[in-house]
Design a protein around this motif. Structure first.
Motif, PDB file in Angstrom:
ATOM      1  N   VAL A  19       0.834  -1.192   0.000  1.00  0.00           N
ATOM      2  CA  VAL A  19       0.000   0.000   0.000  1.00  0.00           C
ATOM      3  C   VAL A  19       0.873   1.247   0.000  1.00  0.00           C
ATOM      4  CG1 VAL A  19      -0.220  -0.045   2.532  1.00  0.00           C
ATOM      5  CG2 VAL A  19      -1.875   1.239   1.178  1.00  0.00           C
ATOM      6  N   ALA A  20       0.440   2.256  -0.746  1.00  0.00           N
ATOM      7  CA  ALA A  20       1.046   3.590  -0.704  1.00  0.00           C
ATOM      8  C   ALA A  20       0.052   4.523  -0.026  1.00  0.00           C
ATOM      9  CB  ALA A  20       1.372   4.090  -2.105  1.00  0.00           C
ATOM     10  N   VAL A  21       0.473   5.129   1.076  1.00  0.00           N
ATOM     11  CA  VAL A  21      -0.361   6.050   1.856  1.00  0.00           C
ATOM     12  C   VAL A  21       0.108   7.467   1.532  1.00  0.00           C
ATOM     13  CG1 VAL A  21      -1.162   6.662   4.163  1.00  0.00           C
ATOM     14  CG2 VAL A  21      -0.540   4.281   3.646  1.00  0.00           C
ATOM     15  N   LEU A  22      -0.751   8.230   0.846  1.00  0.00           N
ATOM     16  CA  LEU A  22      -0.373   9.549   0.354  1.00  0.00           C
ATOM     17  C   LEU A  22      -0.756  10.614   1.380  1.00  0.00           C
ATOM     18  CD1 LEU A  22      -1.571   9.340  -3.367  1.00  0.00           C
ATOM     19  CD2 LEU A  22       0.579   8.512  -2.349  1.00  0.00           C
ATOM     20  N   GLN A  23       0.145  10.937   2.266  1.00  0.00           N
ATOM     21  CA  GLN A  23      -0.081  12.024   3.220  1.00  0.00           C
ATOM     22  C   GLN A  23       0.293  13.332   2.522  1.00  0.00           C
ATOM     23  OE1 GLN A  23       0.854  11.802   7.521  1.00  0.00           O
ATOM     24  NE2 GLN A  23       2.319  13.448   7.083  1.00  0.00           N
ATOM     25  N   THR A  24      -0.720  14.023   2.043  1.00  0.00           N
ATOM     26  CA  THR A  24      -0.486  15.199   1.224  1.00  0.00           C
ATOM     27  C   THR A  24      -1.324  16.360   1.706  1.00  0.00           C
ATOM     28  OG1 THR A  24      -0.517  16.030  -1.057  1.00  0.00           O
ATOM     29  CG2 THR A  24      -2.270  14.513  -0.444  1.00  0.00           C
ATOM     30  N   VAL A  65      -2.340  13.095  -8.985  1.00  0.00           N
ATOM     31  CA  VAL A  65      -1.946  12.335 -10.168  1.00  0.00           C
ATOM     32  C   VAL A  65      -0.438  12.138 -10.188  1.00  0.00           C
ATOM     33  CG1 VAL A  65      -1.766  12.442 -12.690  1.00  0.00           C
ATOM     34  CG2 VAL A  65      -3.948  12.931 -11.560  1.00  0.00           C
ATOM     35  N   ALA A  66       0.320  13.202  -9.878  1.00  0.00           N
ATOM     36  CA  ALA A  66       1.782  13.080  -9.883  1.00  0.00           C
ATOM     37  C   ALA A  66       2.254  12.072  -8.841  1.00  0.00           C
ATOM     38  CB  ALA A  66       2.415  14.447  -9.630  1.00  0.00           C
ATOM     39  N   LEU A  67       1.652  12.104  -7.655  1.00  0.00           N
ATOM     40  CA  LEU A  67       2.041  11.158  -6.607  1.00  0.00           C
ATOM     41  C   LEU A  67       1.690   9.726  -6.994  1.00  0.00           C
ATOM     42  CD1 LEU A  67       0.956  13.176  -3.447  1.00  0.00           C
ATOM     43  CD2 LEU A  67       3.308  12.541  -4.059  1.00  0.00           C
ATOM     44  N   ILE A  68       0.522   9.542  -7.594  1.00  0.00           N
ATOM     45  CA  ILE A  68       0.110   8.191  -7.985  1.00  0.00           C
ATOM     46  C   ILE A  68       0.976   7.677  -9.121  1.00  0.00           C
ATOM     47  CG2 ILE A  68      -1.781   6.824  -8.943  1.00  0.00           C
ATOM     48  CD1 ILE A  68      -3.688   8.811  -7.413  1.00  0.00           C
ATOM     49  N   GLU A  69       1.313   8.558 -10.065  1.00  0.00           N
ATOM     50  CA  GLU A  69       2.193   8.130 -11.156  1.00  0.00           C
ATOM     51  C   GLU A  69       3.574   7.742 -10.628  1.00  0.00           C
ATOM     52  OE1 GLU A  69       0.529  10.525 -15.053  1.00  0.00           O
ATOM     53  OE2 GLU A  69       2.028  11.516 -13.763  1.00  0.00           O
ATOM     54  N   ARG A  90      -5.858   2.118 -14.137  1.00  0.00           N
ATOM     55  CA  ARG A  90      -5.579   1.111 -15.172  1.00  0.00           C
ATOM     56  C   ARG A  90      -4.111   1.174 -15.592  1.00  0.00           C
ATOM     57  NH1 ARG A  90      -4.503   1.169 -20.093  1.00  0.00           N
ATOM     58  NH2 ARG A  90      -4.888   3.414 -20.262  1.00  0.00           N
ATOM     59  N   ARG A  91      -3.588   2.393 -15.713  1.00  0.00           N
ATOM     60  CA  ARG A  91      -2.224   2.559 -16.217  1.00  0.00           C
ATOM     61  C   ARG A  91      -1.181   2.114 -15.203  1.00  0.00           C
ATOM     62  NH1 ARG A  91       0.195   7.572 -16.550  1.00  0.00           N
ATOM     63  NH2 ARG A  91      -1.836   8.575 -16.439  1.00  0.00           N
ATOM     64  N   VAL A  92      -1.389   2.441 -13.902  1.00  0.00           N
ATOM     65  CA  VAL A  92      -0.376   2.076 -12.903  1.00  0.00           C
ATOM     66  C   VAL A  92      -0.620   0.692 -12.309  1.00  0.00           C
ATOM     67  CG1 VAL A  92       0.044   4.494 -12.346  1.00  0.00           C
ATOM     68  CG2 VAL A  92      -1.540   3.165 -10.926  1.00  0.00           C
ATOM     69  N   GLY A  93      -1.831   0.133 -12.501  1.00  0.00           N
ATOM     70  CA  GLY A  93      -2.108  -1.211 -12.012  1.00  0.00           C
ATOM     71  C   GLY A  93      -2.402  -1.291 -10.534  1.00  0.00           C
ATOM     72  N   ALA A  94      -2.977  -0.221  -9.949  1.00  0.00           N
ATOM     73  CA  ALA A  94      -3.272  -0.200  -8.516  1.00  0.00           C
ATOM     74  C   ALA A  94      -4.718   0.217  -8.289  1.00  0.00           C
ATOM     75  CB  ALA A  94      -2.332   0.765  -7.792  1.00  0.00           C
ATOM     76  N   THR A  95      -5.269  -0.199  -7.152  1.00  0.00           N
ATOM     77  CA  THR A  95      -6.575   0.256  -6.696  1.00  0.00           C
ATOM     78  C   THR A  95      -6.392   1.564  -5.942  1.00  0.00           C
ATOM     79  OG1 THR A  95      -7.484  -1.986  -6.597  1.00  0.00           O
ATOM     80  CG2 THR A  95      -8.532  -0.322  -5.210  1.00  0.00           C
ATOM     81  N   LEU A  96      -7.251   2.553  -6.211  1.00  0.00           N
ATOM     82  CA  LEU A  96      -7.130   3.890  -5.641  1.00  0.00           C
ATOM     83  C   LEU A  96      -8.338   4.212  -4.767  1.00  0.00           C
ATOM     84  CD1 LEU A  96      -6.117   5.826  -8.912  1.00  0.00           C
ATOM     85  CD2 LEU A  96      -4.649   4.477  -7.399  1.00  0.00           C
ATOM     86  N   VAL A  97      -8.074   4.876  -3.630  1.00  0.00           N
ATOM     87  CA  VAL A  97      -9.129   5.369  -2.743  1.00  0.00           C
ATOM     88  C   VAL A  97      -8.836   6.845  -2.486  1.00  0.00           C
ATOM     89  CG1 VAL A  97     -10.269   5.141  -0.504  1.00  0.00           C
ATOM     90  CG2 VAL A  97      -9.330   3.100  -1.639  1.00  0.00           C
ATOM     91  N   VAL A  98      -9.760   7.734  -2.904  1.00  0.00           N
ATOM     92  CA  VAL A  98      -9.510   9.182  -2.876  1.00  0.00           C
ATOM     93  C   VAL A  98     -10.763   9.892  -2.376  1.00  0.00           C
ATOM     94  CG1 VAL A  98      -8.966  11.220  -4.265  1.00  0.00           C
ATOM     95  CG2 VAL A  98      -7.849   9.029  -4.768  1.00  0.00           C
ATOM     96  N   GLY A  99     -10.582  10.841  -1.443  1.00  0.00           N
ATOM     97  CA  GLY A  99     -11.698  11.610  -0.930  1.00  0.00           C
ATOM     98  C   GLY A  99     -12.057  12.784  -1.826  1.00  0.00           C
ATOM     99  N   PHE A 100     -13.376  13.038  -1.973  1.00  0.00           N
ATOM    100  CA  PHE A 100     -13.864  14.146  -2.802  1.00  0.00           C
ATOM    101  C   PHE A 100     -15.249  14.552  -2.327  1.00  0.00           C
ATOM    102  CE2 PHE A 100     -16.208  10.709  -4.538  1.00  0.00           C
ATOM    103  CZ  PHE A 100     -17.173  11.176  -5.428  1.00  0.00           C
ATOM    104  N   ILE A 101     -15.746  15.696  -2.839  1.00  0.00           N
ATOM    105  CA  ILE A 101     -17.135  16.087  -2.585  1.00  0.00           C
ATOM    106  C   ILE A 101     -17.981  15.556  -3.732  1.00  0.00           C
ATOM    107  CG2 ILE A 101     -18.789  17.953  -2.278  1.00  0.00           C
ATOM    108  CD1 ILE A 101     -16.637  19.679  -1.175  1.00  0.00           C
ATOM    109  N   GLU A 102     -18.959  14.757  -3.381  1.00  0.00           N
ATOM    110  CA  GLU A 102     -19.866  14.179  -4.370  1.00  0.00           C
ATOM    111  C   GLU A 102     -21.176  14.956  -4.368  1.00  0.00           C
ATOM    112  OE1 GLU A 102     -22.444  10.100  -5.197  1.00  0.00           O
ATOM    113  OE2 GLU A 102     -21.299  10.341  -3.334  1.00  0.00           O
ATOM    114  N   GLN A 103     -21.659  15.314  -5.534  1.00  0.00           N
ATOM    115  CA  GLN A 103     -22.984  15.915  -5.667  1.00  0.00           C
ATOM    116  C   GLN A 103     -23.929  14.917  -6.287  1.00  0.00           C
ATOM    117  OE1 GLN A 103     -23.214  19.780  -7.492  1.00  0.00           O
ATOM    118  NE2 GLN A 103     -25.382  19.986  -6.982  1.00  0.00           N
TER     119      GLN A 103
END
Length: 272
Positions: free
Chosen positions: A17-22, A37-41, A89-102
């Motif tokens: 796992v990569a934990v992105l503390q940003t 995107v830069a961190l995930i790439e 798809r490009r990096v081959g990892a599952t991503l979990v990212v917080g956002f505001i959903e409408q």
């Protein structure tokens, strides 16, 4: 909620796992998405799971979000979700990212989850911190999500305060708890304590991914099924790369089978 039972075999392999503390700049969606995107790439290739903080695309500033939330929000299948799906798809990892959903007239403090094969769904924070009630609607379900790394149980920040939430997810089959957060300075002890406690309570891995900068505490961590800390960040922007041996949960449940010994019929008491 769907999931597997506690008796089903956990994944036999290891999960990286990569934990992105940003940091997230308040209201600057384009800036924040480019940073993610830069961190995930950079860190996504070679890992299986990437976790980013709560509201990582918008920043966490409730006054600003109350004023501009509808401008900053996106639908579950919006442009950021589509971009992250292509990136997964490009990096081959599952991503979990917080956002505001409408969704219609409602705004949600949500997590988007995408795998290399496509979107996995959205979790809406169901236990809102009191000041958030003026900005967001509360989600109405707890969800477990089947992913390429196993069954993931999502919680958002304040929800780590509720042992019942984590245990409900694990009883429904969750093998990894992901906890994207925006814990401020002076509250980091709660992030540390509760991430470890929810891991040990339920004998699973727990990933607390916290925001940093703009008054947020950082201190992200990964705890194993014994509640031991495998890795922990400081306050600065950091990426933790952690390998989780998924057999550890099976081992802990063999040593102390607490979840299978629950007696829920005793857990509701009538007032006298």
């Amino acid at each position: 909620m769907t999931g597997s039972s506690l008796t089903e075999a956990l994944p036999a392999d290891r999960v990286r796992v990569a934990v992105l503390q940003t940091a997230a700049e308040p209201g600057e969606v384009a800036v924040n998405v480019e940073r993610l995107v830069a961190l995930i790439e950079e860190h996504g290739p070679g890992v299986d799971l990437v976790v980013a903080p709560e509201l990582a695309t918008t920043g966490y500033d409730l006054d600003l979000l109350a004023a501009r939330g509808r401008e900053l929000a996106e639908p579950a299948d919006g442009p950021t979700a589509r971009r992250l799906a292509e990136l997964a798809r490009r990096v081959g990892a599952t991503l979990v990212v917080g956002f505001i959903e409408q969704d219609g007239d409602d705004l949600y403090d949500s997590l988007m989850m995408v795998s290399p094969s496509g979107p996995l769904g959205v979790y809406r924070k169901s236990h809102l911190y009191p000041p958030e009630l003026a900005v967001f609607s509360a989600g109405t379900t707890l969800d477990v999500v089947q992913t390429p790394v196993g069954v993931v149980g999502p919680l958002v920040c304040f929800e780590h305060a509720f042992p019942d939430v984590a245990t409900t997810l694990v009883l429904a089959g969750a093998q990894i708890l992901v906890i994207p957060s925006a814990v401020p300075l002076d509250y980091e002890h709660l992030l540390h304590l509760r991430t470890r406690a929810r891991a040990q309570d339920n004998q699973v891995f727990a990933i607390g991914c916290n925001m940093t900068g703009h008054g947020f505490a950082g201190r992200s961590l990964v705890a194993d099924p014994r509640g031991e800390v495998l890795a922990e960040a400081g306050e600065e922007p950091t990426v933790l790369i952690v390998e989780m041996d998924m057999a550890a949960a099976r081992s802990e449940r063999g040593r102390e089978p607490s979840l299978s010994m629950r007696r829920p019929e005793l857990y509701r008491m009538s007032a006298t």
